[in-house]
Design an enzyme around this catalytic site. Structure first.
Site, PDB file in Angstrom:
ATOM      1  N   PHE A  66      -7.178 104.288  16.878  1.00 55.65           N
ATOM      2  CA  PHE A  66      -7.048 104.223  15.420  1.00 55.65           C
ATOM      3  C   PHE A  66      -7.331 102.719  15.038  1.00 55.65           C
ATOM      4  O   PHE A  66      -7.057 101.957  16.022  1.00 55.65           O
ATOM      5  CB  PHE A  66      -5.761 104.850  14.942  1.00 55.65           C
ATOM      6  CG  PHE A  66      -5.552 104.674  13.519  1.00 55.65           C
ATOM      7  CD1 PHE A  66      -6.044 105.435  12.637  1.00 55.65           C
ATOM      8  CD2 PHE A  66      -4.729 103.747  12.852  1.00 55.65           C
ATOM      9  CE1 PHE A  66      -6.103 105.469  11.472  1.00 55.65           C
ATOM     10  CE2 PHE A  66      -4.491 103.596  11.442  1.00 55.65           C
ATOM     11  CZ  PHE A  66      -5.221 104.421  10.795  1.00 55.65           C
ATOM     12  N   THR A  67      -7.677 102.497  13.950  1.00 54.30           N
ATOM     13  CA  THR A  67      -8.048 100.997  13.512  1.00 54.30           C
ATOM     14  C   THR A  67      -7.123 100.092  14.191  1.00 54.30           C
ATOM     15  O   THR A  67      -7.236  99.074  14.694  1.00 54.30           O
ATOM     16  CB  THR A  67      -8.217 100.780  12.090  1.00 54.30           C
ATOM     17  OG1 THR A  67      -7.429 101.497  11.546  1.00 54.30           O
ATOM     18  CG2 THR A  67      -9.820 101.302  11.904  1.00 54.30           C
ATOM     19  N   LYS A  99       2.982 108.981   6.481  1.00 52.01           N
ATOM     20  CA  LYS A  99       2.399 110.276   6.654  1.00 52.01           C
ATOM     21  C   LYS A  99       3.488 111.455   7.249  1.00 52.01           C
ATOM     22  O   LYS A  99       3.977 112.033   6.387  1.00 52.01           O
ATOM     23  CB  LYS A  99       1.426 110.297   7.862  1.00 52.01           C
ATOM     24  CG  LYS A  99      -0.106 109.427   7.391  1.00 52.01           C
ATOM     25  CD  LYS A  99       0.059 108.118   8.197  1.00 52.01           C
ATOM     26  CE  LYS A  99      -1.242 107.259   7.591  1.00 52.01           C
ATOM     27  NZ  LYS A  99      -1.843 106.568   8.746  1.00 52.01           N
TER      28      LYS A  99
HETATM   29  C1  PLP Z   1      -1.744 105.606   9.631  1.00 49.49           C
HETATM   30  C2  PLP Z   1      -1.728 105.610  10.877  1.00 49.49           C
HETATM   31  C3  PLP Z   1      -1.243 104.666  11.726  1.00 49.49           C
HETATM   32  C4  PLP Z   1      -0.744 103.296  11.025  1.00 49.49           C
HETATM   33  O1  PLP Z   1       0.363 103.516  10.137  1.00 49.49           O
HETATM   34  P1  PLP Z   1       0.549 102.706   9.008  1.00 49.49           P
HETATM   35  O2  PLP Z   1       1.804 103.252   8.296  1.00 49.49           O
HETATM   36  O3  PLP Z   1      -0.487 102.808   7.970  1.00 49.49           O
HETATM   37  O4  PLP Z   1       0.733 101.236   9.514  1.00 49.49           O
HETATM   38  C5  PLP Z   1      -1.250 104.855  13.055  1.00 49.49           C
HETATM   39  N1  PLP Z   1      -1.804 105.830  13.584  1.00 49.49           N
HETATM   40  C6  PLP Z   1      -2.413 106.822  12.972  1.00 49.49           C
HETATM   41  C7  PLP Z   1      -2.727 108.189  13.734  1.00 49.49           C
HETATM   42  C8  PLP Z   1      -2.346 106.832  11.500  1.00 49.49           C
HETATM   43  O5  PLP Z   1      -2.886 108.038  10.630  1.00 49.49           O
END
Ligand code: PLP
Length: 482
Positions: A132-133, A266
């Protein structure tokens, strides 16, 4: 969960909740959308929501909260230390994720930073199903490297493989033998592998990873940000869990990891994040870093109101009727666009529908960012804001060369419990029109390129006057319609 069938035989995802708070939307004229694109450097991250009609940029922090979450926020116990809100969240983590110790952090990437600070050093290698980025950026920032170990089928666009997020077990063992376990601080597994289209892994695959990890004495870190939907798809797709429930699947998965972390933007439809583990020594190693980077151990940079919403949101993850709305809408959108000939990542995953820009914009070379161009084009003709998940989202290598992405995707996120079915049908309609007019879409080039995470703030421009031509065709077909 029992399926609800329609007399007509149509396959329609029926919401099992009702809308009680609404936010007015604005659809601005196409001329304004064109201006907005130039102002925002043809980068959808840089658009202002006043110009956006349907915001499908992300499912991060954009989910609808439930009445119970909003009610719980009123109980937020403002205290620097020892807040009751924290203890309620800790209990929710124990009940839902089955882990004893919780360390709160302000969002998912903060956990990635702390885990990398604690375990990654120069020469470290972190095997993962896919990056993931932000996870990758924090590992490379500390001098480590990553290696991605998906099976080949993960890269097949039109597939019916139920678990494209599975880790390639043979390759994992090969990598460990080649690099020596001593240089591998942990194996990272990402639930509902985000960047390949929100694709889940199976419980069996995680068990296989566990067996290898045990054989070589390596920790497993599980990214749980999209775990709820991964568990939902396990119920739908993995034979062994056909008659199981969310609680069992969630705990089975987290039970196979040494350390879990999550973005509460999320999972739990709130904001914040956390790390949790049953292992005291891991907790102690990470604990020291939380007050330095995040805040005291009972709030970790999160407001107590969000902590309350997170606790309730975690419990709601156990409720299939609450968790199924986003994946079912995504499936509806993917299947209906596919039926119209639009190349989509199949099978439908979670967090969003993913359009294969490599095919839609087959006439645009990867050097001109087909996925970024498609995202800009869709915004122009519809006001729908998607996100580029392709080469723009990649980083340059150490020599400064472009590293082209395996897949060029336009992601249309479907935040949890936010959109209605007629809005999804509008997305389907405009994407269909754009697909039929795809030859009018042209390429992009960078005019401003930040050195890290360039996709967030980078500025681009079209390589020709294609946006004007696309707008002219839209007006010819739709007349005065917005
Ligand atoms: C969004 C996300 C992150 C990072 O979370 P943030 O709350 O945006 O910093 C890490 N891993 C996955 C799989 C994500 O979807």
């Amino acid at each position: 969960m029992q399926e609800i069938k329609f007399y007509s035989g149509e396959n329609i995802p029926l919401e099992l909740h009702k809308v009680r708070i609404v936010q007015k939307l604005h659809l601005v004229p196409i001329e304004r959308r064109l201006e907005a694109l130039y102002e925002g450097g043809f980068n959808t991250f840089r658009l202002s929501t006043k110009d956006v009609f349907l915001d499908m940029l992300t499912d991060s922090g954009t989910n609808a909260m439930s009445d119970n979450q909003l009610a719980a926020m009123m109980q937020g116990d403002d205290a620097y230390a020892g807040s009751q809100s924290f203890y309620r969240l800790e209990k929710a983590v124990q009940d839902v994720l089955g882990k004893k110790y919780l360390l709160p952090v302000h969002q998912g990437r903060a956990a990635e930073n702390i885990i990398a600070l604690a375990y990654v050093k120069k020469g470290s290698l972190v095997p993962m199903n896919y990056h993931f980025t932000t996870a990758m950026a924090h590992i490379t920032d500390k001098g480590g490297q990553i290696v991605e170990l998906l099976y080949d089928e993960a890269y097949v666009v039109n597939s019916d493989h139920p678990f494209k997020g599975n880790m390639n077990i043979e390759k994992l063992e090969e990598v460990i033998k080649r690099h020596s376990a001593a240089n591998i601080p942990f194996i990272r597994m990402e639930a509902s592998t985000n960047l390949i289209g929100g694709q889940p892994f199976s419980v069996q695959n995680l068990r296989d990873v566990r067996a290898i990890a045990d054989k070589y004495g390596i920790r497993i870190v599980l990214d749980c940000s999209l775990l709820g939907e991964n568990a939902y798809l396990v119920l739908k797709r993995e034979e062994e869990f056909k008659n199981s429930d969310m609680a069992t699947v969630l705990k089975t998965m987290t039970g196979l990891a040494d350390l879990c972390y999550f973005s509460a933007r999320k999972i739990s439809s709130s904001r914040g994040g956390g790390m949790c583990t049953d292992r005291l020594e891991i907790m102690k190693e990470l604990e020291a870093l939380v007050p330095l980077y995040e805040g005291f151990l009972t709030y970790g940079g999160i407001s107590v109101r969000e902590i309350e919403a997170m606790a309730v949101g975690l419990y709601e993850t156990l409720d299939e009727t609450m968790i199924c709305q986003s994946p079912n809408f995504i499936k509806y959108l993917v299947d209906s666009l596919y039926a119209k000939g639009v190349p989509m990542i199949k099978p439908a995953g979670v967090l969003g529908a993913h359009v294969d820009a490599m095919q839609v914009c087959a006439h645009i070379p990867q050097t001109e960012y087909p996925a970024g161009a498609l995202a800009a084009a869709l915004f122009l003709i519809s006001g729908i804001r998607g996100m580029e998940r392709g080469s723009i989202s990649n980083q340059r290598d150490e020599e400064g060369n472009e590293t082209y992405a395996d897949m060029e995707l336009l992601r249309l996120a479907v935040p949890r419990r936010v959109f209605t079915l007629s809005q999804i049908k509008y997305v389907e309609d405009r994407m269909h029109w754009l697909y039929d007019n795809r030859e009018l879409i042209g390429g992009l080039r960078f005019v401003y390129e930040p050195p890290v995470l360039r996709f967030f703030m980078g500025g681009l421009e079209p390589t020709s006057d294609w946006p004007q031509k696309l707008m002219a065709k839209f007006k010819a077909d739709f007349g005065e319609s917005l």
